[in-house]
Scaffold this motif. Structure first.
Motif, PDB file in Angstrom:
ATOM      1  N   PHE A  61      39.588  32.812  59.586  1.00  0.00           N
ATOM      2  CA  PHE A  61      40.318  31.718  58.961  1.00  0.00           C
ATOM      3  C   PHE A  61      40.097  30.417  59.722  1.00  0.00           C
ATOM      4  CE2 PHE A  61      43.999  28.944  58.636  1.00  0.00           C
ATOM      5  CZ  PHE A  61      43.929  28.655  57.286  1.00  0.00           C
ATOM      6  N   ASP A  62      40.033  30.476  61.044  1.00  0.00           N
ATOM      7  CA  ASP A  62      39.835  29.250  61.821  1.00  0.00           C
ATOM      8  C   ASP A  62      38.502  28.583  61.475  1.00  0.00           C
ATOM      9  OD1 ASP A  62      42.267  29.561  63.117  1.00  0.00           O
ATOM     10  OD2 ASP A  62      41.392  30.779  64.721  1.00  0.00           O
ATOM     11  N   GLU A  63      37.440  29.384  61.312  1.00  0.00           N
ATOM     12  CA  GLU A  63      36.140  28.831  60.937  1.00  0.00           C
ATOM     13  C   GLU A  63      36.188  28.241  59.527  1.00  0.00           C
ATOM     14  OE1 GLU A  63      33.382  31.979  63.457  1.00  0.00           O
ATOM     15  OE2 GLU A  63      33.753  32.319  61.330  1.00  0.00           O
ATOM     16  N   ALA A  64      36.839  28.945  58.621  1.00  0.00           N
ATOM     17  CA  ALA A  64      36.942  28.465  57.241  1.00  0.00           C
ATOM     18  C   ALA A  64      37.792  27.205  57.164  1.00  0.00           C
ATOM     19  CB  ALA A  64      37.521  29.552  56.341  1.00  0.00           C
ATOM     20  N   TYR A  65      38.858  27.139  57.959  1.00  0.00           N
ATOM     21  CA  TYR A  65      39.744  25.974  57.928  1.00  0.00           C
ATOM     22  C   TYR A  65      39.060  24.756  58.542  1.00  0.00           C
ATOM     23  CZ  TYR A  65      44.102  23.334  58.123  1.00  0.00           C
ATOM     24  OH  TYR A  65      45.072  22.392  57.941  1.00  0.00           O
ATOM     25  N   ALA A  66      38.208  24.989  59.549  1.00  0.00           N
ATOM     26  CA  ALA A  66      37.480  23.879  60.159  1.00  0.00           C
ATOM     27  C   ALA A  66      36.492  23.274  59.166  1.00  0.00           C
ATOM     28  CB  ALA A  66      36.753  24.353  61.413  1.00  0.00           C
ATOM     29  N   ALA A  67      35.949  24.079  58.282  1.00  0.00           N
ATOM     30  CA  ALA A  67      34.977  23.603  57.295  1.00  0.00           C
ATOM     31  C   ALA A  67      35.593  23.462  55.906  1.00  0.00           C
ATOM     32  CB  ALA A  67      33.804  24.570  57.233  1.00  0.00           C
ATOM     33  N   ALA A  68      36.905  23.408  55.817  1.00  0.00           N
ATOM     34  CA  ALA A  68      37.586  23.399  54.518  1.00  0.00           C
ATOM     35  C   ALA A  68      37.296  22.115  53.748  1.00  0.00           C
ATOM     36  CB  ALA A  68      39.085  23.551  54.716  1.00  0.00           C
ATOM     37  N   ASP A  69      37.243  22.245  52.432  1.00  0.00           N
ATOM     38  CA  ASP A  69      36.988  21.131  51.527  1.00  0.00           C
ATOM     39  C   ASP A  69      38.223  20.931  50.655  1.00  0.00           C
ATOM     40  OD1 ASP A  69      35.898  19.205  49.882  1.00  0.00           O
ATOM     41  OD2 ASP A  69      34.672  20.626  48.744  1.00  0.00           O
ATOM     42  N   ALA A  70      38.926  19.836  50.884  1.00  0.00           N
ATOM     43  CA  ALA A  70      40.160  19.577  50.135  1.00  0.00           C
ATOM     44  C   ALA A  70      39.892  19.398  48.649  1.00  0.00           C
ATOM     45  CB  ALA A  70      40.865  18.349  50.700  1.00  0.00           C
ATOM     46  N   ALA A  71      38.731  18.850  48.292  1.00  0.00           N
ATOM     47  CA  ALA A  71      38.402  18.666  46.878  1.00  0.00           C
ATOM     48  C   ALA A  71      38.254  20.008  46.174  1.00  0.00           C
ATOM     49  CB  ALA A  71      37.118  17.854  46.740  1.00  0.00           C
ATOM     50  N   ALA A  72      37.712  21.009  46.879  1.00  0.00           N
ATOM     51  CA  ALA A  72      37.604  22.345  46.285  1.00  0.00           C
ATOM     52  C   ALA A  72      38.981  22.993  46.164  1.00  0.00           C
ATOM     53  CB  ALA A  72      36.683  23.225  47.129  1.00  0.00           C
ATOM     54  N   GLY A  73      39.904  22.626  47.044  1.00  0.00           N
ATOM     55  CA  GLY A  73      41.263  23.158  46.963  1.00  0.00           C
ATOM     56  C   GLY A  73      42.051  22.582  45.809  1.00  0.00           C
TER      57      GLY A  73
END
Length: 167
Positions: A61-73
């Motif tokens: 989750f930490d890796e995914a959250y670091a690369a998270a895309d708010a537009a995709a959310g």
């Protein structure tokens, strides 16, 4: 009532029906099954899929959250929008989610919580939010939130990033 003639007619009718079905089966096999259905394959095209494929390492989750895309959310927010709001102070079926990241759990004025969230922790960290979004009833047994959850770690990270960006 049942004499020999009636029994003979019944057996003849059964045999006639069986003969019609057998002839129908034969005709269908001739029409629909190709003549070379059992022939060996003429040639093989190598697609390279015979080699074992290594499973891709799953993101934490930490890796995914670091690369998270708010537009995709943003597209995932539609699942939450039915019960929650991003407008501060506007509760719906669920509490508003404005500023939820690093907010105390169960700290929304005017919303009556079920009491099951006390088991989740003290503060809505992104990790606790991810676990809750994945399976709400596992993190807080007895919660009144009836949501099936989001299995993808990347989708959960994108959703949390979107909620945080809109706060």
């Amino acid at each position: 009532m049942f004499d020999t003639m009636v029994i003979t007619k019944a057996v003849a009718a059964f045999c006639g029906a069986l003969l019609v079905f057998l002839l129908g089966n034969w005709a269908a096999m001739e029409l629909y099954v190709p003549r070379n259905a059992n022939a060996p394959q003429a040639y093989v095209i190598d697609t390279g899929t015979d080699e074992p494929v290594e499973a891709a390492a799953e993101l934490t989750f930490d890796e995914a959250y670091a690369a998270a895309d708010a537009a995709a959310g943003a597209r995932l927010w539609s699942q939450c929008r039915a019960c929650h709001s991003l407008e501060q102070g506007r509760n719906g079926v669920g509490p508003y989610l404005h500023g939820i990241v690093n907010r105390e759990i169960g700290d929304v004025d005017g919303f009556n919580y079920s009491g099951a969230l006390a088991q989740a922790g003290d503060v809505w960290t992104p990790e606790i939010m991810s676990d809750f979004i994945q399976n709400p009833s596992a993190v807080a047994p007895g919660t009144s939130m009836s949501f099936r959850g989001i299995a993808s770690v990347t989708d959960r990270a994108n959703l949390i990033a979107y909620i945080e960006s809109e706060s």
